[in-house]
Design a protein around this motif. Structure first.
Motif, PDB file in Angstrom:
ATOM      1  N   ALA A   1       0.845  -1.199   0.000  1.00  0.00           N
ATOM      2  CA  ALA A   1       0.000   0.000   0.000  1.00  0.00           C
ATOM      3  C   ALA A   1       0.877   1.245   0.000  1.00  0.00           C
ATOM      4  O   ALA A   1       1.860   1.336   0.738  1.00  0.00           O
TER       5      ALA A   1
ATOM      6  N   GLN B   1      -0.912   8.573  -0.953  1.00  0.00           N
ATOM      7  CA  GLN B   1      -1.551   9.245  -2.076  1.00  0.00           C
ATOM      8  C   GLN B   1      -1.007  10.656  -2.261  1.00  0.00           C
ATOM      9  O   GLN B   1      -1.524  11.418  -3.071  1.00  0.00           O
TER      10      GLN B   1
ATOM     11  N   GLN C   1     -10.594   3.881  -1.015  1.00  0.00           N
ATOM     12  CA  GLN C   1      -9.266   3.285  -1.126  1.00  0.00           C
ATOM     13  C   GLN C   1      -9.082   2.124  -0.156  1.00  0.00           C
ATOM     14  O   GLN C   1      -8.558   1.064  -0.524  1.00  0.00           O
TER      15      GLN C   1
ATOM     16  N   ALA D   1     -10.879  -1.066  -1.338  1.00  0.00           N
ATOM     17  CA  ALA D   1     -10.207  -1.729  -2.467  1.00  0.00           C
ATOM     18  C   ALA D   1      -8.942  -2.446  -2.007  1.00  0.00           C
ATOM     19  O   ALA D   1      -8.656  -3.573  -2.440  1.00  0.00           O
ATOM     20  N   GLU D   2      -8.181  -1.818  -1.127  1.00  0.00           N
ATOM     21  CA  GLU D   2      -6.955  -2.456  -0.632  1.00  0.00           C
ATOM     22  C   GLU D   2      -7.270  -3.705   0.182  1.00  0.00           C
ATOM     23  O   GLU D   2      -6.571  -4.723   0.078  1.00  0.00           O
TER      24      GLU D   2
ATOM     25  N   LEU E   1      -8.231  -6.586  -2.215  1.00  0.00           N
ATOM     26  CA  LEU E   1      -7.071  -7.178  -2.874  1.00  0.00           C
ATOM     27  C   LEU E   1      -6.273  -8.056  -1.909  1.00  0.00           C
ATOM     28  O   LEU E   1      -5.798  -9.134  -2.270  1.00  0.00           O
TER      29      LEU E   1
ATOM     30  N   VAL F   1     -11.012   5.702  -5.343  1.00  0.00           N
ATOM     31  CA  VAL F   1      -9.865   4.803  -5.277  1.00  0.00           C
ATOM     32  C   VAL F   1      -8.780   5.335  -6.210  1.00  0.00           C
ATOM     33  O   VAL F   1      -9.086   5.868  -7.283  1.00  0.00           O
ATOM     34  N   SER F   2      -7.540   5.181  -5.812  1.00  0.00           N
ATOM     35  CA  SER F   2      -6.460   5.660  -6.675  1.00  0.00           C
ATOM     36  C   SER F   2      -6.480   4.904  -8.003  1.00  0.00           C
ATOM     37  O   SER F   2      -6.804   3.710  -8.047  1.00  0.00           O
TER      38      SER F   2
ATOM     39  N   ARG G   1      -4.187   3.686  -9.796  1.00  0.00           N
ATOM     40  CA  ARG G   1      -3.293   2.509  -9.790  1.00  0.00           C
ATOM     41  C   ARG G   1      -3.974   1.304  -9.140  1.00  0.00           C
ATOM     42  O   ARG G   1      -3.913   0.183  -9.654  1.00  0.00           O
ATOM     43  N   THR G   2      -4.649   1.532  -8.019  1.00  0.00           N
ATOM     44  CA  THR G   2      -5.343   0.432  -7.344  1.00  0.00           C
ATOM     45  C   THR G   2      -6.514  -0.059  -8.182  1.00  0.00           C
ATOM     46  O   THR G   2      -6.777  -1.268  -8.256  1.00  0.00           O
TER      47      THR G   2
ATOM     48  N   MET H   1      -5.266  -2.372 -10.867  1.00  0.00           N
ATOM     49  CA  MET H   1      -4.924  -3.686 -10.329  1.00  0.00           C
ATOM     50  C   MET H   1      -6.183  -4.524 -10.134  1.00  0.00           C
ATOM     51  O   MET H   1      -6.230  -5.708 -10.489  1.00  0.00           O
TER      52      MET H   1
END
Length: 556
Positions: A67, A70, A229, A232-233, A236, A307-308, A310-311, A314
């Motif tokens: 992680a 930001q 965010q 989502a993290e 994953l 959410v970023s 990049r995330t 993914m």
């Protein structure tokens, strides 16, 4: 345990007591260390911060491997205020002999793990310089001791002792407390319900418990609530953990979100200017609540429920590969690889209710936490169709509430000096001093309510900022927080420099005899802008609060 009150010598009076020692008050401590040579400085042995954790911690439950932050490393505790400060991120890297290696990474964004270590390093630095921190203590009350003194009551979490300290000034930086959805509130003590704030240290015991409560190799079904965010993290990370657990059929992961889809955070250069230090002054100086409300609504996508990119990439790649594998297995008429959990996104979905349900036929001798599932009823926000599902566990990535400071104030006799009485409820709204203060006052949309409200999807509690030439007297600029209940109302004012403004019978700014200065940080998004609960302008705000604290009172 019997509570024993420990009252230090009444002659011992701290110049400043800070409530909490997270990033906001750590930045304050750093600014004080930098100003020890100024004529108006406060001796560091007269400064104390009270922190409930046993050491400095910053989001320990969300230090998920991989992680990242930001924000740029330059938005640290001090650089925007004072690049030569000894507690900048660059100073930290240099002290750890990693400056060149960090440069070679080719990115200005540190990992969350590294930023957490940086903050811990800075906390040790200011303490080594003489700043006092009382760890493992929870502030439970305030009281007006008169003679320009406020008493701070805390409880030791190790001994249970009640401790009373005296201070001339307070800096309240409460951070965020985990918010659970209303539908989950009654179940929050269940070991099957987690908040993302405790995820990292709670997930391993939870997974062990879930496996123990299941038949051998029986699949697990887990839901993640939230669209930001953190959600989502967590999703994953759960996918990775479940992939390592053998099963007779695929584990299932549901992501339940109220909006139509996951949305990217807007981190474009122009949008990010809303977090510039100067933007705080612009926001504060807007003519009315509706203007500030419009600004917050326009830039909500920079932080809330997003959410970023990049995330998101993914996660989308993972879902695409899931569809690919499903199609290959179907075309070849073969069994799908069972090791990869099945992810399902449930958009436009609102959880209506949830309850713990015993599994039929479970052995009676197993612990209470086994042999159970969580039965969830949810409704589609568009079709209004009601459906249900059972889960073995639910992770709530649903943000934080930030009104503990208000409950503390209204429950004390200190609140009366600011026009707040304990009989008044703790719902609070903000408007500007420039607006007409009467029964027709249009109040802003966001309400801090001690019972339910929060920042939905916020994952990073912290701070705010101020303009290059801030007012030093609360009389020149202030904002209004209004408490309402039917015909009862009271008004709580806050200055541009985050100081609560005492009131008298004639109203605010008219010469109250209450001398202690009380500052609050991380609670004024309505008046000071979206950066108030973030890290973006942490160092600048700390400098402004300290400058205001050191400013002599008019007529003193």
């Amino acid at each position: 345990m019997v509570s024993i009150t420990q009252t230090p010598d009444r002659d011992q009076v701290f110049d400043v007591i800070g409530l909490g020692f997270g990033p906001s008050n750590l930045a304050i401590a750093g600014a004080m260390v930098e100003n020890t040579s100024s004529a108006q400085h406060i001796p560091l042995d007269k400064v104390l911060f009270i922190e409930k954790h046993d050491e400095f911690r910053w989001h320990p439950g969300m230090l998920i491997p991989g992680a990242s932050m930001q924000i740029s490393f330059l938005k640290d505790l001090a650089t925007l205020r004072s690049p030569q400060s000894p507690i900048t991120f660059v100073s930290y890297l240099h002290s750890q002999n990693r400056l060149i290696d960090f440069i070679n990474r080719g990115s200005t964004i540190p990992s969350r793990k590294e930023y957490s270590d940086y903050l811990s390093w800075a906390a040790r630095y200011v303490q080594d310089k003489g700043v006092g921190v009382a760890y493992s203590e929870e502030v439970v009350a305030l009281s007006d001791a008169e003679e320009g003194i406020v008493e701070v009551h805390s409880r030791s979490l190790t001994t249970g002792h009640h401790i009373v300290r005296r201070a001339k000034n307070l800096i309240i930086s409460p951070g965020g407390s985990p918010r659970m959805p209303d539908s989950m509130e009654a179940l929050k003590e269940s070991p099957r319900i987690l908040h993302s704030s405790t995820y990292l240290w709670s997930i391993a015991p939870l997974m062990k418990m879930l496996q123990a409560s299941k038949a051998a190799r029986e699949p697990l079904r887990i839901a993640v609530l939230g669209s930001g965010q953190s959600a989502a993290e967590v999703l994953l990370d759960l996918h990775s953990r479940l992939s390592a657990i053998p099963t007779t059929s695929r584990h299932e992961l549901d992501m339940i979100i109220r909006q139509g889809s996951l949305k990217p955070s807007d981190d474009s250069p122009f949008a990010n200017e809303v977090f510039n230090p100067a933007s705080t002054g612009v926001m504060f100086g807007l003519p009315d609540a509706s203007a500030r409300r419009a600004v917050r609504a326009e830039y909500k996508g920079t932080n809330y429920g997003v959410v970023s990119p990049r995330t998101l990439e993914m996660l989308y790649e993972l879902l695409y590969d899931q569809k690919l594998e499903d199609d290959i297995a179907r075309r070849k008429n073969c069994t799908r690889d069972l090791s990869e959990p099945c992810i399902t996104l449930r958009p436009n979905t609102n959880v209506v209710s949830a309850q713990i349900q015993a599994v039929a036929g479970s052995p009676s001798e197993v612990p209470h936490s086994t042999g159970e599932v969580i039965s969830v009823t949810y409704q589609n926000n568009l079709t209004r169709q009601v459906s249900g599902q059972t889960y073995d566990a639910i992770i709530c990535a649903t943000g934080y509430e930030r009104q503990s400071w208000l409950r503390l104030l209204t429950a004390s006799n200190v609140g009366k000096h600011f026009g707040v009485e304990s009989a008044i409820p703790t719902g609070v709204q903000l408007a500007a001093e420039a607006e007409k203060i009467d029964d027709d006052l249009e109040l802003p949309e966001l309400t801090f309510d001690a019972t339910s409200t929060a920042t939905d999807g916020a994952s990073t509690p912290s701070t705010v900022s101020v303009p290059s030439t801030p007012p030093t007297s609360p009389g020149t600029s202030s904002s209004l927080l209004m408490h309402e209940k039917s015909t009862l109302s009271s008004k709580l004012y806050i200055s541009r420099n985050y100081r609560l403004v005492p009131v008298s019978k004639e109203g605010p700014l008219s010469g109250s005899d209450f001398r202690p200065r009380i500052y609050v940080q991380g609670c004024e998004e309505e008046t000071h802008g979206l950066s108030d609960t973030l890290l973006s302008v942490l160092g600048v705000r700390a400098g402004e609060v300290v400058a205001d604290l050191y400013q002599p009172e008019v007529g003193a």
